[in-house]
Design an enzyme around this catalytic site. Structure first.
Site, PDB file in Angstrom:
ATOM      1  N   LYS A   1      -6.438   4.465 -19.037  1.00 16.36           N
ATOM      2  CA  LYS A   1      -5.615   5.562 -19.540  1.00 16.36           C
ATOM      3  C   LYS A   1      -5.740   5.768 -21.044  1.00 16.36           C
ATOM      4  O   LYS A   1      -5.493   6.851 -21.551  1.00 16.36           O
ATOM      5  CB  LYS A   1      -4.141   5.292 -19.202  1.00 16.36           C
ATOM      6  CG  LYS A   1      -3.815   5.402 -17.726  1.00 16.36           C
ATOM      7  CD  LYS A   1      -2.366   5.040 -17.445  1.00 16.36           C
ATOM      8  CE  LYS A   1      -1.406   6.027 -18.081  1.00 16.36           C
ATOM      9  NZ  LYS A   1       0.009   5.718 -17.760  1.00 16.36           N
TER      10      LYS A   1
ATOM     11  N   GLY B   1     -10.537  -6.863 -18.531  1.00 12.10           N
ATOM     12  CA  GLY B   1     -11.443  -5.806 -18.096  1.00 12.10           C
ATOM     13  C   GLY B   1     -12.527  -5.531 -19.120  1.00 12.10           C
ATOM     14  O   GLY B   1     -13.709  -5.384 -18.782  1.00 12.10           O
TER      15      GLY B   1
ATOM     16  N   LYS C   1       1.600  -8.033  -6.499  1.00 12.23           N
ATOM     17  CA  LYS C   1       0.358  -8.779  -6.732  1.00 12.23           C
ATOM     18  C   LYS C   1      -0.164  -9.400  -5.432  1.00 12.23           C
ATOM     19  O   LYS C   1      -1.370  -9.405  -5.182  1.00 12.23           O
ATOM     20  CB  LYS C   1       0.576  -9.866  -7.785  1.00 12.23           C
ATOM     21  CG  LYS C   1       0.872  -9.335  -9.179  1.00 12.23           C
ATOM     22  CD  LYS C   1      -0.189  -8.363  -9.696  1.00 12.23           C
ATOM     23  CE  LYS C   1      -1.501  -9.032 -10.058  1.00 12.23           C
ATOM     24  NZ  LYS C   1      -2.449  -8.108 -10.726  1.00 12.23           N
TER      25      LYS C   1
ATOM     26  N   TYR D   1       7.600  -8.074  -8.559  1.00 17.70           N
ATOM     27  CA  TYR D   1       6.248  -8.206  -9.108  1.00 17.70           C
ATOM     28  C   TYR D   1       5.373  -9.040  -8.182  1.00 17.70           C
ATOM     29  O   TYR D   1       4.212  -8.684  -7.909  1.00 17.70           O
ATOM     30  CB  TYR D   1       6.306  -8.849 -10.493  1.00 17.70           C
ATOM     31  CG  TYR D   1       4.939  -9.127 -11.097  1.00 17.70           C
ATOM     32  CD1 TYR D   1       4.090  -8.084 -11.457  1.00 17.70           C
ATOM     33  CD2 TYR D   1       4.494 -10.435 -11.301  1.00 17.70           C
ATOM     34  CE1 TYR D   1       2.833  -8.333 -12.008  1.00 17.70           C
ATOM     35  CE2 TYR D   1       3.245 -10.695 -11.857  1.00 17.70           C
ATOM     36  CZ  TYR D   1       2.420  -9.647 -12.202  1.00 17.70           C
ATOM     37  OH  TYR D   1       1.178  -9.900 -12.740  1.00 17.70           O
TER      38      TYR D   1
END
Length: 275
Positions: free
Chosen positions: A37, A18, A167, A163
């Site tokens: 966060k 990111g 995704k 998981y």
């Protein structure tokens, strides 16, 4: 290609992929919302929304740091509103925030599954929904989620199906939103690396820094994302892409430039990608 004057809203942008996408866009003079966060630097992980905001400004972009938990629907809506008010709109949403745990059904704490589902699948819906009113006003809107192609081989479910489900949920939403938002002219895609990427997740959760000799840098994902979000008139849309795939389409042939280390070690193929 240029993102000058465009506004990107990137979740989980305080480090890793990111952050790299943010810095790539910043060189064009883009407006970038770092929505994550982390406000206080972790001694091991490094990076906060504020440190990345500073890097963006130094690279030539314009930054807005917003502390955000993508599980909080009201907070997401408020963050989108703040971003649009500060920069005059939102052109690109990048769903980068993620949570990972590779445990199977037998051992996984259900609360951990809830976390993965909320940060992965649910957040794509929540963030896309909140960004939609602003994306509709953009001349070239994009939604890009970092999720894999739908590889339904049993091996990708056998060990860590919880998981995998979260995704793949992101990818299925990508396929659905591409159709649902077609009339608004919004390009909707997903992007995934062919090899492991040298990030904190690899270093501290999936094997340690020794794997970096078999990894690529986040730059390959940033370059691939850049190519996608610069495409116009839905010329690239509804696709679940691998980074190498889109870069080859753009004429890139030298992938050695993305290796973390010049090594004879074979690159490690990422999850959900066949060797």
């Amino acid at each position: 290609m240029s993102l000058k004057g465009k506004t990107l809203f990137i979740t989980g942008a305080s480090r890793g992929i990111g952050r790299e996408i943010a810095l790539k866009a910043a060189k064009d003079g883009a407006n970038i919302v770092i929505a994550a966060k982390t406000t206080t630097e972790h001694p091991k992980l490094g990076g906060t929304i504020h440190s990345v905001a500073k890097e963006i400004e130094e690279a030539g972009g314009h930054a807005l740091a917003i502390q955000l938990d993508v599980r909080d629907q009201a907070a997401v809506a408020a963050a989108m509103k703040q971003a649009a008010e500060d920069f005059g709109g939102i052109d690109i949403l990048i769903n980068n925030a993620g949570a990972i745990n590779l445990s199977g059904v037998e051992t996984l704490d259900p609360n951990r599954f809830d976390l993965m589902y909320q940060v992965n699948t649910r957040a794509v819906m929540v963030c896309s929904q909140a960004a939609l009113p602003y994306l509709k006003q953009s001349a070239n809107p994009h939604i890009l989620s970092l999720s894999p192609p739908l590889n339904l081989k049993e091996s990708w479910f056998a060990v860590h199906s919880p998981y995998t489900i979260t995704k793949y949920g992101m990818s299925m939403l990508t396929i659905g939103m591409n159709q649902e938002f077609a009339n608004y002219g919004i390009s909707v895609n997903a992007l995934w690396p062919r090899t492991i990427i040298a990030t904190a997740a690899i270093e501290f959760s999936l094997g340690g820094r020794e794997l970096f000799s078999r990894a690529r840098t986040p730059a390959i994902m940033a370059d691939a994302a850049y190519a996608i979000i610069n495409s116009e008139k839905r010329s690239i849309t509804g696709r679940l892409m691998i980074d190498e795939e889109i870069l080859r389409e753009q004429g890139v042939t030298d992938f050695e430039q993305y290796r973390v280390e010049q090594s004879d070690d074979e690159l490690m193929v990422d999850l959900f990608v066949d060797p």
